[in-house]
Design an enzyme around this catalytic site. Structure first.
Site: not given
Lengths: 434, 434
Positions: B210, B138, B22-23, B214
């Site tokens: 997750d 990013e 999807t990305v 990050k």
């Protein structure tokens, strides 16, 4: 495209400062404190060699070793050793002369001056491009909040439906005070001045002009459209009373001075008003001297940036960010004039877009006022959404409208103001419904 | 330093895609839609020529003309025509091999892969620096929120006291649901899965891993410290019950899964927990699938970034931002390994820092429980701030503590858990008090 860059040697970049007030001092302090870090991170040594000031012998709260203070602009901008000019004077007089002069002489410019960028931005960007110089001004909008670089890079290309900002700390302090204490405007202003949040002459802030300056810069970055300052409807906060804030609260709305730009069927609608916004809106909870920018992108959805919009350190931080960037990569900030030009949308014609409105009329005890007012609204094609009628004795009616064409709403207000029993001009503020 | 840059000619940059989910589809769509804008703004034409996929003939929701689909990694990274590799596979297997392979072959890399950057970031950054290649990610943290570029540029050099983030949308949807509906964890999870906010296997999200990935990346950018993932205390949200959320609410606190890094006297304390934070804290109102990052800088004060932290378009927007940057200025994203190294602070030793805590014990009807519990706390040097004792029949005591040393608090909880009349292990969550 071969890979290049990497471990460049330490490069010395020479800077001339125009102005050495609180932001200038903040910058000199940051440069001293972070000298080693800047060298490690960006591969540059930044040396300030000259500074234009009003008084050469004024005491400075910053290290000034090696800096020649001068009262003559030419001493700075004519110096061939100076690579970058950092303009922190403010206003449009010496500052403009200094920035133009520096660019013409092939020097990069970093400035925090919203007045010259909002009014002469096109001219200055052209001049910079022509001389292949960087022109950066992150500090001109919301101080350390990195909104301009974000619009230039991470968010570049995103199509926005709305940009709305609380861009002036002074007026936000005043409105916060009026909201929390029920203070009158004049008292809240006096408080803000005592607390150091408002200047002795607060006209630029109060009138909404400071917000307008910043909004023009934001809109240029976000939509690729340069709005002439004079084309911008700007309403100040001196119109707002504690009564209006209280009425708004009862309807479930807060009051903020907003600069907004929204995409409408007629084009881009750009304006500055004290506006009502739903209590649950993220901007409604931004209080005191803080700034915040709300953007709604078609792909990314809502996004908010929040932080201090003024002050020596926050503004100096933004200026230093630009300065390090231009110093370490002297091609990076040269303006590309075609930026977003391909997709730039037109400005909406004045008075033709629709907004939801709050208005309040005040009158002497009189029968049929509500009927007369609703009649006028009917004839002007303004549809009422909610009414709060205080009763004849109190002589106040507050209404919220459905979306109404701006000039229709204004015509209705003009007609109401001409009714002989109205005791003061009606209060009229638009609402943000996002 | 002469002024350079400016109106460069249109440069063609060739891209190989690893992964086209999807990305990847979002990126291909953005590239098609914004082709002219990117040319105008950045002076580059970006052409995707190859894409590594699992199934060559799978249907794609994006323009794929001119793209060779392949199932062999080498077809992409061995292609000398390819300048930039964009990695969107995720995980640490093929993705890591692809990113390393690309860097070794002198290709710039853009990735949205938090797993490889958080676990192999040092190795990859060194490799990139060695080969003078850009490495940008990013999209790995909070999707389109431009937090990493802001820390690299506008906020570079700022000394932060605290970075706290809601970095995982799935868990925030679940906690929001549990808070608003009083839903049990399992039901809230099922809702999040149905609504498309949680994966079939939500372990990485639920467990806090997750968020930890990050946070490690954020901490590296904000403090210059690389925290080994295994050194990080990580508590998941499956421990949280609607009762705890309700108790917290009664004390005036909300519940959020936070990744935090705070400067303490003992060093930098980095951790992931479901935490209580005051209802009025700006992070407390971040609900549903949104992410937000709160930073407190010594010079700039508090700052918040808010937006969507996942999704095809938001993530693709971040990837495109990096891609355009590396394509238009191929030196810009080459890592400088010494970044912030000069001022990097040490990690605090495990268990030694202080936090304020919420805890809840559950027991069968029994006299003297409160006395026993407070005795244990006394002996472990944990000072109680507020107590909510439900009464003996209900068998629940909830307490908020003053700042307590973590291992003291844990020792106290262990002792309580050993009391024979405790019906289940005590719940323990720290509190954010900023």
């Amino acid at each position: 495209m071969p890979c290049t860059g990497g471990n460049r040697h330490l490069k010395t970049v020479t800077v001339g400062l125009l102005g050495c007030g609180t932001v200038g001092e903040g910058l000199l302090n940051l440069l001293a404190e972070e000298r080693d870090e800047i060298a490690a991170r960006a591969g540059v040594e930044i040396r300030v060699t000259k500074a234009l000031v009003r008084r050469k012998d004024a005491p400075r709260k910053a290290p000034t070793k090696g800096i020649e203070f001068t009262t003559r602009l030419e001493r700075v901008i004519d110096d061939p050793q100076i690579d970058v000019v950092v303009e922190l004077i403010g206003g449009t007089d010496v500052a403009l002369k200094g920035v133009e002069g520096a660019l013409r002489r092939g020097k990069h410019v970093v400035t925090a001056n919203k007045a010259i960028i909002s009014q002469y931005g096109d001219r200055l960007l052209k001049l910079a491009a022509q001389h292949r110089c960087g022109l950066a001004y992150e500090g001109a909008v919301a101080a350390s909040i990195p909104i301009l670089q974000s619009l230039d890079h991470g968010l570049a290309g995103e199509k926005f439906d709305l940009v709305a900002g609380i861009l002036n700390g002074t007026t936000n302090v005043i409105l916060t005070r009026m909201g929390s204490e029920g203070a009158e405007f004049a008292d809240a202003l006096a408080y803000a001045q005592e607390a150091g949040f408002a200047e002795a002459d607060p006209t630029l802030d109060i009138s909404g002009q400071d917000t307008a300056h910043k909004l023009v810069i934001l809109v240029h970055k976000a939509f690729g459209v340069r709005v002439p300052l004079r084309a911008l409807p700007v309403q100040g906060i001196d119109d707002v009373t504690p009564e209006d804030i209280e009425h708004a609260r009862q309807f479930g709305y807060g009051f903020k001075l907003l600069g907004i730009a929204r995409v409408t069927d007629l084009g881009l609608d750009v304006r500055v008003h004290p506006m009502l916004l739903p209590i649950a809106h993220p901007l409604a909870s931004v209080s005191e001297e803080f700034n915040a920018i709300y953007l709604h992108g078609r792909g990314i959805g809502p996004m908010i940036f929040y932080g201090r919009g003024a002050g020596s350190r926050p503004t100096a931080r933004a200026v230093l960010g630009d300065l390090v960037k231009v110093a370490s990569d002297d091609g990076a900030l040269v303006p590309r004039l075609s930026m977003r030009a391909e997709t730039a949308i037109k400005l909406a014609p004045a008075g033709r877009t629709t907004l939801m409105y709050y208005f309040r009329v005040t009158f002497t005890d009189q029968p049929h006022v509500l009927a007369t007012v609703t009649n006028i609204l009917d004839e002007c094609r303004v549809e009422v959404h909610r009414i709060h009628a205080m009763g004849r004795q109190q002589g106040t009616i507050v209404m919220l409208t459905h979306p109404a064409v701006e000039r229709n709403m204004q015509r209705a207000i003009s007609r109401m103001n001409r009714l002989r029993y109205m005791t003061e001009p009606a209060k009229l503020f638009p609402m943000l419904e996002y």
